[in-house]
Design an enzyme around this catalytic site. Structure first.
Site, PDB file in Angstrom:
ATOM      1  N   LYS A 103      27.943  19.533  10.517  1.00  0.00           N
ATOM      2  CA  LYS A 103      28.001  19.294  11.959  1.00  0.00           C
ATOM      3  C   LYS A 103      26.597  18.909  12.446  1.00  0.00           C
ATOM      4  O   LYS A 103      25.617  19.561  12.097  1.00  0.00           O
ATOM      5  CB  LYS A 103      28.465  20.565  12.670  1.00  0.00           C
ATOM      6  CG  LYS A 103      28.936  20.378  14.084  1.00  0.00           C
ATOM      7  CD  LYS A 103      29.747  21.593  14.542  1.00  0.00           C
ATOM      8  CE  LYS A 103      30.437  21.335  15.867  1.00  0.00           C
ATOM      9  NZ  LYS A 103      31.353  22.425  16.254  1.00  0.00           N
ATOM     10  N   GLU A 134      43.985  32.093  20.595  1.00  0.00           N
ATOM     11  CA  GLU A 134      44.134  32.827  21.861  1.00  0.00           C
ATOM     12  C   GLU A 134      45.364  33.728  21.849  1.00  0.00           C
ATOM     13  O   GLU A 134      45.332  34.831  22.408  1.00  0.00           O
ATOM     14  CB  GLU A 134      44.214  31.838  23.027  1.00  0.00           C
ATOM     15  CG  GLU A 134      42.880  31.192  23.388  1.00  0.00           C
ATOM     16  CD  GLU A 134      42.528  30.009  22.502  1.00  0.00           C
ATOM     17  OE1 GLU A 134      43.323  29.642  21.617  1.00  0.00           O
ATOM     18  OE2 GLU A 134      41.417  29.459  22.675  1.00  0.00           O
ATOM     19  N   ARG A 142      47.861  28.858  26.543  1.00  0.00           N
ATOM     20  CA  ARG A 142      48.444  28.930  25.188  1.00  0.00           C
ATOM     21  C   ARG A 142      48.989  30.320  24.876  1.00  0.00           C
ATOM     22  O   ARG A 142      49.813  30.489  23.990  1.00  0.00           O
ATOM     23  CB  ARG A 142      47.392  28.518  24.152  1.00  0.00           C
ATOM     24  CG  ARG A 142      47.867  28.631  22.749  1.00  0.00           C
ATOM     25  CD  ARG A 142      47.125  27.762  21.790  1.00  0.00           C
ATOM     26  NE  ARG A 142      47.430  26.341  21.956  1.00  0.00           N
ATOM     27  CZ  ARG A 142      46.789  25.409  21.259  1.00  0.00           C
ATOM     28  NH1 ARG A 142      45.836  25.759  20.408  1.00  0.00           N
ATOM     29  NH2 ARG A 142      47.089  24.137  21.411  1.00  0.00           N
TER      30      ARG A 142
HETATM   31  C1  LIG Z   1      43.025  26.167  22.263  1.00  0.00           C
HETATM   32  C2  LIG Z   1      41.546  25.863  22.323  1.00  0.00           C
HETATM   33  N1  LIG Z   1      40.671  26.886  22.321  1.00  0.00           N
HETATM   34  C3  LIG Z   1      39.346  26.647  22.411  1.00  0.00           C
HETATM   35  C4  LIG Z   1      38.874  25.366  22.481  1.00  0.00           C
HETATM   36  C5  LIG Z   1      37.384  25.107  22.643  1.00  0.00           C
HETATM   37  N2  LIG Z   1      36.859  24.368  21.487  1.00  0.00           N
HETATM   38  C6  LIG Z   1      36.673  23.068  21.531  1.00  0.00           C
HETATM   39  S1  LIG Z   1      36.097  22.470  20.075  1.00  0.00           S
HETATM   40  C7  LIG Z   1      36.037  24.033  19.399  1.00  0.00           C
HETATM   41  C8  LIG Z   1      35.551  24.258  18.006  1.00  0.00           C
HETATM   42  C9  LIG Z   1      36.320  23.341  17.079  1.00  0.00           C
HETATM   43  O1  LIG Z   1      35.899  23.594  15.749  1.00  0.00           O
HETATM   44  P1  LIG Z   1      36.443  22.613  14.635  1.00  0.00           P
HETATM   45  O2  LIG Z   1      37.909  22.444  14.786  1.00  0.00           O
HETATM   46  O3  LIG Z   1      35.958  23.139  13.350  1.00  0.00           O
HETATM   47  O4  LIG Z   1      35.800  21.206  14.976  1.00  0.00           O
HETATM   48  P2  LIG Z   1      34.242  20.807  14.848  1.00  0.00           P
HETATM   49  O5  LIG Z   1      33.660  20.961  16.236  1.00  0.00           O
HETATM   50  O6  LIG Z   1      33.612  21.726  13.846  1.00  0.00           O
HETATM   51  O7  LIG Z   1      34.259  19.382  14.391  1.00  0.00           O
HETATM   52  C10 LIG Z   1      36.517  24.963  20.299  1.00  0.00           C
HETATM   53  C11 LIG Z   1      36.632  26.419  20.037  1.00  0.00           C
HETATM   54  C12 LIG Z   1      39.825  24.318  22.500  1.00  0.00           C
HETATM   55  N3  LIG Z   1      39.447  23.033  22.626  1.00  0.00           N
HETATM   56  N4  LIG Z   1      41.140  24.596  22.399  1.00  0.00           N
HETATM   57 MG   LIG Z   2      34.308  22.836  12.247  1.00  0.00          MG
END
Ligand SMILES: Cc1ncc(C[n+]2csc(CCOP(=O)(O)OP(=O)(O)O)c2C)c(N)n1
Ligand SMILES: [Mg+2]
Ligand SMILES: CC(=O)[C@@H](O)[C@H](O)COP(=O)(O)O
Length: 577
Positions: free
Chosen positions: A242, A321, A349
């Site tokens: 990342k 969640e 959710r």
């Molecule tokens: C249901 C939900 N909960 C929380 C979030 C907030 N959120 C956005 S991106 C993220 C982290 C995503 O991690 P990953 O899927 O590994 O993607 P990366 O950013 O590492 O590419 C979170 C918790 C969200 N978008 N949707």
């Molecule tokens: Mg990730």
């Protein structure tokens, strides 16, 4: 060299050699950093998928082969490669490019919802549709992060993809080991040290390809071509970094520049989030039974100070969640008082869990709802405009909306001290206005302006400031308005329904359907009041990208809008007393 400028569509990628692809990847990174540091946005996630996105668009024929991006925050490279370089400087701005895929922008975009863990379900449905329509030559691709994979919907998707008729679905697991912080749970160790035997995915009936170095474009292409040839559900496990290629991101200890704000115009006061987190620490000091839960957003929801002070009393469940809420119910059954800190929109959710796992059992769980109301730049699926409607139908649920930092601290304490059932405290993105002192009390509510018995304005949370300003404008126009902050907005305090005012006006940054205004209308009817009711709130629509203040004004929720709406009300004949 301007290789990127020559890419008008994915077709322009197909003839590039390795050296050109590596040079193009470098150009893309420079372009992302230069642009996103100005507009704000998800820089770290997109920097991590440059080579992956190049390989995807060289191996698959988007949009004939649909590419679904889970959460969609990592799709900036996808946008640059699919004809949107010219508008990229308008990212996350009203009328500009969305920060997420958007079907109005391109046929290459499929899913606009920014809530995580949905891609595999979409892919399952899309693949079934293509098959039933006889378009079996297409391949559906779902790109899902390791963080999103901790969400329950992903495992529902894997369970369905692993069974049933073989469908050409390629699940690309973008494994950078992080959500904001390092991804939690039992999954990361499994992904990090894959057993010599079958992976979890193979045990579920999917093929598995990988792990692959996600920054070696040729290796990724080879893995994707192998997966595409299988014509059945397969997981391609890609390992990425990342923030790759930008030292400030790669070295960022918090979240690898997961989301960078647009350049700030000067210092800002501690925001709502920081104030809530600070108060929770004070509460934790006097209440050893208080435990905090987060769904992979410890820092964004302000829980970091609580975690530092009470490391054994904070739980990160991953992007889950639903699990967070019912686990909190378990904690409450075990005699503790859990505080679930979550963005308002993400609580949607877990509605069933709030309603029946917590509410039905009258459990003392407190929901700390950040980003309530309009958030703005993240677009429709991020506005917290449904929580009052959703929580208002949960029997026994009490919802507080602080107007300023002092009320936030008061109401959070009152919520945690209430063990009769579930409570929620909702507040917006950004920083609170200066404290708005009360000039009197009305039941459990604060009177902010005593303007007589003609018009009563009930303002939810920080909209009290606009209501007070409107009252001042109206007084100058000879119209007396009393402004009240309910503090606890749901259920409606009966004292607010029997004040005798001719006109009752409700002001909320929630959707109008089933919101505070509707609840006040019910309370007025139950009290036998003949007051006229004017409900001001967000129109029941998907509110598009914009600045928070601008959008509130567009929905008539600023001082001018409130004053204009009140002046437009027909004046009934004064009632004979
Ligand atoms: C249901 C939900 N909960 C929380 C979030 C907030 N959120 C956005 S991106 C993220 C982290 C995503 O991690 P990953 O899927 O590994 O993607 P990366 O950013 O590492 O590419 C979170 C918790 C969200 N978008 N949707
Ligand atoms: Mg990730
Ligand atoms: C994509 C996602 O859901 C989060 O990263 C979100 O963009 C964070 O919003 P804030 O910037 O308001 O914390």
């Amino acid at each position: 060299m301007n290789l990127l400028g020559a890419i008008g569509s994915p077709a322009d990628l197909r003839d590039l050699g390795r050296a050109e692809l590596d040079a193009l990847a470098a150009e893309i990174r420079c372009s992302l950093v230069a642009s996103v540091t100005c507009t704000g946005g998800h820089l770290g996630p997109s920097l991590g998928v440059v080579e992956l996105t190049l390989a995807l668009h060289r191996v698959f024929d988007s949009p004939a082969d649909p590419i679904v991006w889970d959460t969609g925050h990592q799709a900036y490279v996808h946008k640059l490669l699919t004809g949107r370089q010219d508008g990229f400087g308008t990212l996350r701005q009203a009328g500009g490019l969305s920060g997420y895929p958007n079907r109005a922008e391109s046929p290459h975009d499929w899913v606009e919802n920014s809530h995580a863990s949905t891609a595999l379900a979409y892919a399952d449905g899309l693949a079934r549709a293509l098959q039933l329509r006889g378009e079996s030559e297409a391949t559906v691709v779902a790109v899902v992060g390791d963080g999103a994979l901790t969400g329950g919907m992903c495992w529902e998707g894997l369970n369905n993809l692993g069974a049933g008729p073989p469908r050409a679905v390629v699940v690309v697991l973008n494994d950078n080991g992080r959500s904001y912080a390092p991804t939690v749970g039992g999954l990361p160790p499994h992904l990090a040290d894959l057993p010599a035997g079958p992976s979890l995915f193979e045990l579920l009936g999917l093929a598995y390809v990988g792990p692959v170095d996600g920054h070696d474009v040729e290796a990724v292409e080879e893995a994707l071509r192998k997966a595409r040839a299988l014509r059945s559900p397969v997981v391609v496990h890609v390992r990425t970094t990342k923030g790759r290629g930008y030292f400030p991101a790669e070295s960022d200890p918090h979240d690898r520049l997961h989301a960078v704000p647009p350049p700030r115009t000067g210092p800002s006061a501690p925001g709502w989030t920081a104030q809530a987190g600070d108060e929770l620490v004070r509460i934790g000091e006097r209440r050893p039974d208080v435990v905090a839960l987060t769904a992979a957003m410890l820092e964004p929801t302000g829980l970091a100070p609580f975690a530092a002070a009470f490391p054994d009393r904070v739980v990160d469940v991953g992007i889950a969640e639903q699990h967070a809420v019912t686990s909190a119910a378990g904690l409450a059954l075990g005699g503790l008082h859990p505080v679930v800190a979550v963005y308002s929109t993400f609580l949607n959710r877990a509605f069933d869990q709030v309603l029946l796992d917590v509410g039905l059992h009258r459990l003392p769980v407190t929901f700390l709802l950040d980003r309530a109301g309009i958030t703005g730049a993240d677009g429709p699926s991020h506005n917290g405009m449904w929580d009052l409607s959703v929580l208002g139908i949960v029997p026994g649920m009490r919802v507080a909306a602080p107007r300023d930092a002092t009320r936030l601290r008061e109401l959070l304490g009152e919520a945690v001290d209430d063990d009769r059932g579930p409570t929620a405290v909702r507040f917006p993105k950004g920083s609170p206005c200066a404290d708005l002192p009360a000039v009197g009390r009305l039941g459990g509510a604060d009177v902010l302006v005593d303007g007589g018995s003609d018009v009563l304005v009930l303002a939810v949370g920080p909209l009290a400031a606009a209501a007070v300003a409107a009252a001042c404008d109206l007084r100058a126009a000879g119209v007396g308005v009393t402004v009240v902050d309910p503090r606890w907005v749901l259920p409606v305090d009966p004292a607010l329904a029997t004040t005798g005012h001719r006109l009752v006006v409700t002001v909320e940054d929630n959707g109008l359907a089933g919101g505070f205004g509707d609840a006040v209308g019910r309370a007025l009817r139950e009290a036998g009041s003949d007051a006229d009711l004017l409900t001001l709130g967000l129109r029941q629509e998907y509110v598009q990208v914009g600045e928070r203040e601008t959008l509130l004004a567009e929905h008539g929720l600023d001082a001018a809008g409130i004053a204009t709406a009140i002046l437009a009300q027909p004046k009934r004949r004064a009632r004979a007393r």
